[in-house]
Motif scaffolding. Structure first.
Motif, PDB file in Angstrom:
ATOM      1  N   THR A 171       0.674  -1.444  -0.059  1.00 35.30           N
ATOM      2  CA  THR A 171       0.005  -0.250  -0.046  1.00 35.30           C
ATOM      3  C   THR A 171       0.863   1.123   0.092  1.00 35.30           C
ATOM      4  O   THR A 171       0.525   2.304  -0.625  1.00 35.30           O
ATOM      5  N   LEU A 172       2.014   1.153   0.726  1.00 33.90           N
ATOM      6  CA  LEU A 172       3.026   2.379   0.870  1.00 33.90           C
ATOM      7  C   LEU A 172       3.527   2.519  -0.555  1.00 33.90           C
ATOM      8  O   LEU A 172       3.459   3.753  -1.038  1.00 33.90           O
ATOM      9  N   LEU A 179       1.156   9.401  -5.776  1.00 32.50           N
ATOM     10  CA  LEU A 179       1.760  10.787  -5.545  1.00 32.50           C
ATOM     11  C   LEU A 179       2.766  11.304  -6.575  1.00 32.50           C
ATOM     12  O   LEU A 179       3.262  12.236  -6.502  1.00 32.50           O
ATOM     13  N   ASN A 194      12.494   2.367   5.118  1.00 35.53           N
ATOM     14  CA  ASN A 194      11.546   1.394   5.905  1.00 35.53           C
ATOM     15  C   ASN A 194      12.047   0.137   6.181  1.00 35.53           C
ATOM     16  O   ASN A 194      11.559  -0.514   7.138  1.00 35.53           O
ATOM     17  N   PRO A 273       4.695   0.520  16.391  1.00 39.84           N
ATOM     18  CA  PRO A 273       3.884   0.132  15.121  1.00 39.84           C
ATOM     19  C   PRO A 273       3.527   1.236  14.266  1.00 39.84           C
ATOM     20  O   PRO A 273       2.995   2.415  15.065  1.00 39.84           O
ATOM     21  N   VAL A 274       3.511   1.139  12.951  1.00 37.92           N
ATOM     22  CA  VAL A 274       3.635   2.407  12.280  1.00 37.92           C
ATOM     23  C   VAL A 274       2.296   2.439  11.426  1.00 37.92           C
ATOM     24  O   VAL A 274       1.845   3.607  11.219  1.00 37.92           O
ATOM     25  N   MET A 275       1.683   1.162  11.111  1.00 37.48           N
ATOM     26  CA  MET A 275       0.690   1.226  10.369  1.00 37.48           C
ATOM     27  C   MET A 275      -0.345   0.790  11.461  1.00 37.48           C
ATOM     28  O   MET A 275      -0.450  -0.144  12.070  1.00 37.48           O
ATOM     29  N   ASN A 276      -1.635   1.423  11.505  1.00 34.01           N
ATOM     30  CA  ASN A 276      -2.691   1.052  12.441  1.00 34.01           C
ATOM     31  C   ASN A 276      -3.714   0.059  11.448  1.00 34.01           C
ATOM     32  O   ASN A 276      -4.256   0.249  10.790  1.00 34.01           O
TER      33      ASN A 276
ATOM     34  N   PHE B  82      -6.356   6.086   1.170  1.00 38.73           N
ATOM     35  CA  PHE B  82      -6.559   4.743   1.159  1.00 38.73           C
ATOM     36  C   PHE B  82      -7.166   4.649   2.731  1.00 38.73           C
ATOM     37  O   PHE B  82      -7.168   5.266   3.351  1.00 38.73           O
ATOM     38  N   GLN B  84      -6.397   2.460   5.290  1.00 40.23           N
ATOM     39  CA  GLN B  84      -5.607   2.320   6.220  1.00 40.23           C
ATOM     40  C   GLN B  84      -4.734   3.572   6.118  1.00 40.23           C
ATOM     41  O   GLN B  84      -3.608   3.472   6.615  1.00 40.23           O
ATOM     42  N   TYR B  85      -4.893   4.538   5.555  1.00 44.63           N
ATOM     43  CA  TYR B  85      -4.163   5.859   5.637  1.00 44.63           C
ATOM     44  C   TYR B  85      -2.847   5.597   4.700  1.00 44.63           C
ATOM     45  O   TYR B  85      -2.650   6.711   3.928  1.00 44.63           O
ATOM     46  N   ALA B  86      -2.065   4.692   4.749  1.00 44.28           N
ATOM     47  CA  ALA B  86      -1.010   4.481   4.001  1.00 44.28           C
ATOM     48  C   ALA B  86       0.087   5.538   4.242  1.00 44.28           C
ATOM     49  O   ALA B  86       0.574   6.076   3.148  1.00 44.28           O
ATOM     50  N   LEU B  87       0.149   6.291   5.366  1.00 41.00           N
ATOM     51  CA  LEU B  87       1.207   7.466   5.407  1.00 41.00           C
ATOM     52  C   LEU B  87       2.509   6.815   5.477  1.00 41.00           C
ATOM     53  O   LEU B  87       2.755   5.526   6.035  1.00 41.00           O
ATOM     54  N   PHE B  88       3.397   7.413   5.158  1.00 39.88           N
ATOM     55  CA  PHE B  88       5.074   7.039   5.342  1.00 39.88           C
ATOM     56  C   PHE B  88       5.413   6.918   6.755  1.00 39.88           C
ATOM     57  O   PHE B  88       5.497   7.928   7.022  1.00 39.88           O
ATOM     58  N   PRO B  89       5.812   5.785   6.990  1.00 39.81           N
ATOM     59  CA  PRO B  89       6.139   5.842   8.524  1.00 39.81           C
ATOM     60  C   PRO B  89       7.264   6.501   8.948  1.00 39.81           C
ATOM     61  O   PRO B  89       7.574   6.691   9.994  1.00 39.81           O
ATOM     62  N   ASN B  90       8.255   6.636   7.894  1.00 43.33           N
ATOM     63  CA  ASN B  90       9.526   7.250   8.251  1.00 43.33           C
ATOM     64  C   ASN B  90       9.464   8.778   8.043  1.00 43.33           C
ATOM     65  O   ASN B  90      10.481   9.227   8.313  1.00 43.33           O
ATOM     66  N   PHE B  99       5.443  15.001   0.104  1.00 47.30           N
ATOM     67  CA  PHE B  99       6.020  13.960  -0.624  1.00 47.30           C
ATOM     68  C   PHE B  99       5.676  14.296  -2.054  1.00 47.30           C
ATOM     69  O   PHE B  99       6.674  14.347  -2.759  1.00 47.30           O
ATOM     70  N   ALA B 100       4.433  14.409  -2.594  1.00 48.65           N
ATOM     71  CA  ALA B 100       4.190  14.697  -4.013  1.00 48.65           C
ATOM     72  C   ALA B 100       4.943  15.882  -4.632  1.00 48.65           C
ATOM     73  O   ALA B 100       5.402  16.060  -5.618  1.00 48.65           O
ATOM     74  N   HIS B 133       2.592   7.212  13.601  1.00 49.17           N
ATOM     75  CA  HIS B 133       2.365   6.606  14.755  1.00 49.17           C
ATOM     76  C   HIS B 133       2.019   7.371  16.151  1.00 49.17           C
ATOM     77  O   HIS B 133       1.538   6.732  17.207  1.00 49.17           O
ATOM     78  N   LEU B 135       0.106  10.078  15.743  1.00 42.81           N
ATOM     79  CA  LEU B 135      -1.241  10.563  15.441  1.00 42.81           C
ATOM     80  C   LEU B 135      -2.272   9.602  15.709  1.00 42.81           C
ATOM     81  O   LEU B 135      -2.311   8.439  15.347  1.00 42.81           O
ATOM     82  N   GLN B 140      -4.333  10.876  11.299  1.00 43.61           N
ATOM     83  CA  GLN B 140      -3.875  10.249  10.167  1.00 43.61           C
ATOM     84  C   GLN B 140      -4.285  10.303   8.828  1.00 43.61           C
ATOM     85  O   GLN B 140      -3.771  10.505   7.627  1.00 43.61           O
ATOM     86  N   ARG B 147      -1.957  15.174   1.824  1.00 44.70           N
ATOM     87  CA  ARG B 147      -1.054  14.376   1.118  1.00 44.70           C
ATOM     88  C   ARG B 147      -1.521  14.197  -0.369  1.00 44.70           C
ATOM     89  O   ARG B 147      -0.957  14.698  -1.243  1.00 44.70           O
TER      90      ARG B 147
END
Lengths: 277, 354
Positions: A171-172, A179, A194, A273-276, B82, B84-90, B99-100, B133, B135, B140, B147
């Motif tokens: 998904t990422l 984008l 990541n 954990p980074v994705m909920n 999306f 599940q948000y799909a935010l970049f965790p880093n 980003f864009a 994480h 938020l 998110q 974004r």
């Protein structure tokens, strides 16, 4: 808590004492040989006294003055680095492909990665000699590196797979695509950051494994391409103190690698954990 | 100004199953279109085809007349949010939104200006430095929305963006999303399985079933005149029964329990044919039991107070389940459980599906 609170104070104190004794016994059992080795490597003479009669760094000086041992260290480092590079080059693309495009292949990869680990080192080394060295005379150091790569596959695989599984990479990547990011940007800005922690833990594990390995190095490298572990073993028959010094150096290297690994794992743990899900 | 999206004859097969089977879509510039249906109806696959994340087996997609069917997602210039948000965790919230813009190599000052603007739009000025994480789910999703909007896409695709959130936050974000869409005149394609959500937010709803478009219409049209059995069952509450058409003194009626209800004469309804009859709970009224020969006579089994309206479950002799009747609460105040009532349904409120 309620159960503990009902225990009489005496019983509780006994429990604490037993625990302390057990922990002390384990620590002694583990630390004493190591401590003795360090002392022995630093001793001038140690035969009639409880502690050495005097201390010197001669054994360490001798080790570093011996060009053969220095070459052994260089070879071990070269083999380790090469193993890391080959391993990462094999495992990272394979796992990315599986996570992004073919999740059903993951079971097979897991199985394949565990096979070399299930074989005893001797069997693996002899098989590799018969297949590559005897008939084709492939360079021994190269075969050694490839064998280390095989043996270290499970570590590589697990650590990087864990990093990839912690994020929903697919998904990422899709989010990055929508984008406007091409594959180069996705690799640089999304995938690498990541899985960097996973790659680092994998590398540290493999480094700890490959740098001190003896059996495979003995059978594959042989006398022509002796690694640090081989000189370390030989030193036992010539000078016990040098052997002890080399053991301490080897342990020091592994310890530094382990601490680095714990630090990296700890930092990753804090990131959480980074994705909920 | 939003773009016009047209899709013609989209097909996508997974294994032996047709996930999308001949779907046509036409979203006008600035229109909010929802794809609504149960899970597995092909709504998300349709959205992914529009985004370019999947390639259609057949069909074409155009955006403002430009055929993008073979254009990869990164060059379609769309925004997508999306589930599940799909935010970049880093990356922190600021960098996620940027980003864009960074990918497009915009000047630093321009990136800063745009991200600050978007943070203000989604009310997250204070959270710019926080990582995903750190938020909440709602925050998110706001970041994900900002974004997706950063590169000013003419078309925004949303895949069940609110379904992972709590009810209160969901309502709040839904209203905000609609306000934003209106203000930016964005064309939005919104995927949801929640009919109430689709009704509340959309200009037009595309009801999907088993990979096909079942009905397209405004929320009001779909509610008042669902065209198919499926749409009638999926949108809003209704009383539905399989029944037969019978002629009584030349007028078509349907059997409902032991009673007969007159229906409007629209279209050929051969007597004896099995049909599905459906009517909305709020279409019924209570009448005096004495002079309502064509009403449903029954007993109130349950009274549920829902604020402005009160819902009655009325047990009708010969009927398997109670019929639902919604009354304005003030009109239902005197009713009691166990009371006998007569429920009258206007013939033209009863919809018949062959």
């Amino acid at each position: 808590m309620a159960v503990l609170a009902r225990q009489p104070a005496g019983a509780r104190r006994w429990g604490q004492i037993v625990r302390a004794v057990l922990i002390a016994a384990v620590v002694l059992y583990l630390v004493l040989p190591l401590f003795s080795t360090v002392l022995f490597s630093l001793a001038t003479a140690w035969s009639k006294t409880v502690l050495p009669e005097g201390y010197t760094l001669n054994a360490y000086r001798e080790s570093f003055a011996d060009p053969q041992i220095v070459r052994g260290i260089q070879r071990s480092l070269t083999a380790t680095l090469a193993t890391l590079l080959v391993g990462l080059a094999l495992v990272v693309p394979a796992l990315l492909y599986v996570h992004l495009r073919a999740p059903h292949f993951k079971r097979w990869l897991e199985f394949l990665a565990i096979v070399p680990w299930a074989l005893p080192g001797v069997v693996l080394a002899l098989a590799v000699i018969r297949t590559y060295i005897s008939p084709y005379n492939v360079s021994r150091p190269a075969v050694l590196v490839l064998t280390y790569t095989l043996v270290s596959l499970p570590f590589m695989f697990r650590a990087i797979d864990a990093a990839l599984s912690a994020v929903d990479l697919r998904t990422l990547v899709e989010a990055a695509q929508t984008l406007g990011a091409g594959w180069g940007e996705i690799g640089r800005r999304v995938i690498l950051p990541n899985i960097a922690a996973g790659m680092l833990s994998a590398s540290l594990l493999v480094a700890a494994l490959a740098s001190g390995e003896y059996v495979i190095a003995r059978l594959l490298g042989g006398t022509g391409w002796k690694t640090f572990a081989l000189y370390q073993a030989e030193a036992q028959f010539t000078d016990g103190r040098v052997a002890a010094a080399l053991a301490v150096l080897g342990f020091g290297f592994t310890w530094v690698v382990s601490m680095a690994l714990i630090a990296v794992a700890g930092r990753r743990g804090q990131a959480g954990p980074v994705m909920n899900k | 100004m939003g773009a016009r999206l047209q899709a013609v004859g989209l097909e996508k097969e997974y294994g032996a199953a047709m996930a999308v089977d001949g779907v046509d879509l036409d979203a006008r510039p600035g229109e909010f279109v929802s794809l609504l249906g149960p899970s597995g109806c092909g709504k998300t696959t349709s959205l992914r085809l529009i985004a370019g994340l999947e390639r259609p087996d057949a069909g074409r997609i155009t955006i403002d007349g430009r055929d993008v069917t073979d254009v990869p997602p990164q060059r379609r210039g769309l925004g997508m949010v999306f589930q599940q948000y799909a935010l970049f965790p880093n990356l922190n919230a600021y960098e996620n939104i940027a980003f864009a813009l960074r990918v497009r190599r915009l000047p630093k000052a321009e990136v800063e200006r745009r991200v600050a603007e978007l943070l203000a739009v989604v009310h997250l000025e204070d959270a710019a430095g926080r990582y995903p994480h750190q938020l909440s789910g709602g925050m998110q999703q706001r970041v994900a929305l900002a974004r997706a909007l950063a590169a000013e896409p003419p078309l925004l695709l949303l895949d069940e963006p609110l379904s992972a959130l709590d009810a209160a936050i969901r309502d709040e974000l839904r209203t905000e999303l609609r306000r934003l869409q209106r203000a930016l005149e964005l064309t939005v394609i919104y995927v949801t399985h929640d009919q109430a959500e689709a009704m509340a937010i959309s200009d037009r709803i595309v009801v999907m079933e088993r990979g096909k478009v079942n009905q397209v219409g405004s929320p009001q049209e779909l509610y008042d005149r669902p065209a198919t059995r499926f749409a009638a069952g999926f949108i809003g509450a209704s009383n539905r029964r399989l029944t037969t058409v019978e002629l009584v003194a030349g007028h078509p009626t349907i059997r409902w329990g032991d009673a007969r209800l007159p229906i409007a004469r629209n279209g050929p309804l051969p007597p004896g044919s099995t049909v599905m009859a459906a009517w909305r709970p709020e279409a019924a009224t209570l009448t005096d039991a004495g002079n309502a020969a064509s009403a449903l006579h029954g007993r109130i089994e349950l009274i549920t107070f829902l604020g402005p309206i009160t819902r009655l479950d009325v047990r009708v002799p010969g009927d398997d389940e109670p019929v639902l009747v919604d009354l304005v609460s003030t009109a239902a105040a005197h009713l009691q459980t166990g009371q006998s009532v007569a429920v009258s349904i206007p013939p033209d409120a009863i919809r018949i599906y062959a």
